[in-house]
Design a protein around this motif. Sequence first.
Motif, PDB file in Angstrom:
ATOM      1  N   ILE A 149       0.837  -1.098   0.055  1.00  0.00           N
ATOM      2  CA  ILE A 149       0.014  -0.148   0.103  1.00  0.00           C
ATOM      3  C   ILE A 149       1.019   1.155   0.043  1.00  0.00           C
ATOM      4  CG2 ILE A 149      -1.562   1.097   1.459  1.00  0.00           C
ATOM      5  CD1 ILE A 149      -2.896  -1.362   2.177  1.00  0.00           C
ATOM      6  N   ASP A 152       2.323   1.773  -3.585  1.00  0.00           N
ATOM      7  CA  ASP A 152       1.449   2.449  -4.501  1.00  0.00           C
ATOM      8  C   ASP A 152       0.900   3.794  -4.198  1.00  0.00           C
ATOM      9  OD1 ASP A 152       1.797  -0.241  -5.524  1.00  0.00           O
ATOM     10  OD2 ASP A 152      -0.116  -1.048  -5.119  1.00  0.00           O
ATOM     11  N   ARG A 181      -3.346   9.246   0.603  1.00  0.00           N
ATOM     12  CA  ARG A 181      -3.750   8.230  -0.349  1.00  0.00           C
ATOM     13  C   ARG A 181      -3.718   6.920  -0.032  1.00  0.00           C
ATOM     14  NH1 ARG A 181      -0.707  12.044  -3.714  1.00  0.00           N
ATOM     15  NH2 ARG A 181       1.266  10.630  -3.356  1.00  0.00           N
ATOM     16  N   ALA A 184      -6.954   6.180   1.849  1.00  0.00           N
ATOM     17  CA  ALA A 184      -7.840   5.749   1.054  1.00  0.00           C
ATOM     18  C   ALA A 184      -7.803   4.206   0.416  1.00  0.00           C
ATOM     19  CB  ALA A 184      -8.034   6.529  -0.063  1.00  0.00           C
ATOM     20  N   MET A 185      -6.683   3.799   0.176  1.00  0.00           N
ATOM     21  CA  MET A 185      -6.394   2.603  -0.599  1.00  0.00           C
ATOM     22  C   MET A 185      -6.517   1.398   0.491  1.00  0.00           C
ATOM     23  SD  MET A 185      -2.727   3.167  -2.740  1.00  0.00           S
ATOM     24  CE  MET A 185      -2.581   4.107  -4.000  1.00  0.00           C
ATOM     25  N   GLY A 187      -8.631   0.562   2.702  1.00  0.00           N
ATOM     26  CA  GLY A 187     -10.149  -0.015   2.692  1.00  0.00           C
ATOM     27  C   GLY A 187     -10.112  -0.933   1.471  1.00  0.00           C
ATOM     28  N   GLU A 188      -9.822  -0.413   0.338  1.00  0.00           N
ATOM     29  CA  GLU A 188      -9.975  -1.343  -0.750  1.00  0.00           C
ATOM     30  C   GLU A 188      -9.235  -2.325  -0.910  1.00  0.00           C
ATOM     31  OE1 GLU A 188      -8.586   1.621  -3.926  1.00  0.00           O
ATOM     32  OE2 GLU A 188     -10.020   3.146  -3.275  1.00  0.00           O
ATOM     33  N   ARG A 189      -7.943  -2.507  -0.013  1.00  0.00           N
ATOM     34  CA  ARG A 189      -7.006  -3.727  -0.084  1.00  0.00           C
ATOM     35  C   ARG A 189      -7.546  -4.607   1.041  1.00  0.00           C
ATOM     36  NH1 ARG A 189      -2.214  -2.064  -2.821  1.00  0.00           N
ATOM     37  NH2 ARG A 189      -2.763  -0.564  -4.299  1.00  0.00           N
ATOM     38  N   GLY A 190      -8.489  -4.419   1.825  1.00  0.00           N
ATOM     39  CA  GLY A 190      -9.091  -5.239   2.901  1.00  0.00           C
ATOM     40  C   GLY A 190      -8.570  -5.059   4.154  1.00  0.00           C
TER      41      GLY A 190
END
Length: 314
Positions: A149, A152, A181, A184-185, A187-190
Amino acid sequence: MTTAFIFPGQGSQAVGMGKSLADAFPVARAVFEEVDAALDQKLSALIWDGPIEELTLTANAQPALMAVSLAVIRVLESEAGLSIGRDAAFVAGHSLGEYSALAAAGTFSITDAARLLRIRGDAMQQAVPAGMGAMAALLGAELDLARAIAHDAAQGEICEAANDNGGGQVVLSGAKAAIDRAIAMAGERGVKRAILLPVSAPFHCALMLPAAETMRAALADVAMQAPVVPVMANVGAAPLSDPDAIRISLIAQVTGTVRWRECVVAMQAAGVTRFVEAGSGKVLAGLVKRIAAGTTSVSLGTAEDIVNYKSQNG
């Protein structure tokens, strides 16, 4: 039972910490007096009376937490017959707590530890302009996911794993926009939760390079003895006893990841079955419970804690 003594880092500070020790034990009071004299500041009054906003300033919190930890050690030595060299297999500390660990094991005097931590706190605060850096805790993330994370989210800016605390808790540090950033990422990555931390600077990342250079100069001027037991160093997660190697490690620690989970795993693998947290709060003992199943942990920060510990340990 093989024991390691562990020492807390920033975030464990609280107004009033160490007061019961100083009131009950002259050896504890002497530690606070020595730190006050070393810094030419009545830090003990700030520790005991606040305000918390001033105590939490990095330049105050770091020597203050060390003072409480060393007060605990001095009381254990005088009241419970503790000898770190005889009774501990390792010492270790989280970030600034590594200086407390080294002072407890005789590498630094309390005076030198206090002065180094004041320099370290000032340098870390000044390394990055206010508001330009940030830190975030990722809860429910192991180190590999957190690093992915961070990579990225960086997008040309600094974003790195600062603390691998264990139990699925990794802290990221870096430029404010990059940390935003990463949150924000996450949550999208679990990741279960991503929390922006209320800190004054982005510790333990490459943005701290000016502070590392300040500490290189400060550590070069300080007398260092070999610790009476090895220190399990933050950046290498390996035991060190050579003063030159410790000096190098402390410089690297300013910008490097605090590998706390690996430090605890390494101490358990070396036979440690009990962890004694000396200082304010119970953060490290809680982390140990999540990392090292089958070990015991206890936190000692008040006069009552030490009386109970003494009764249980003869």
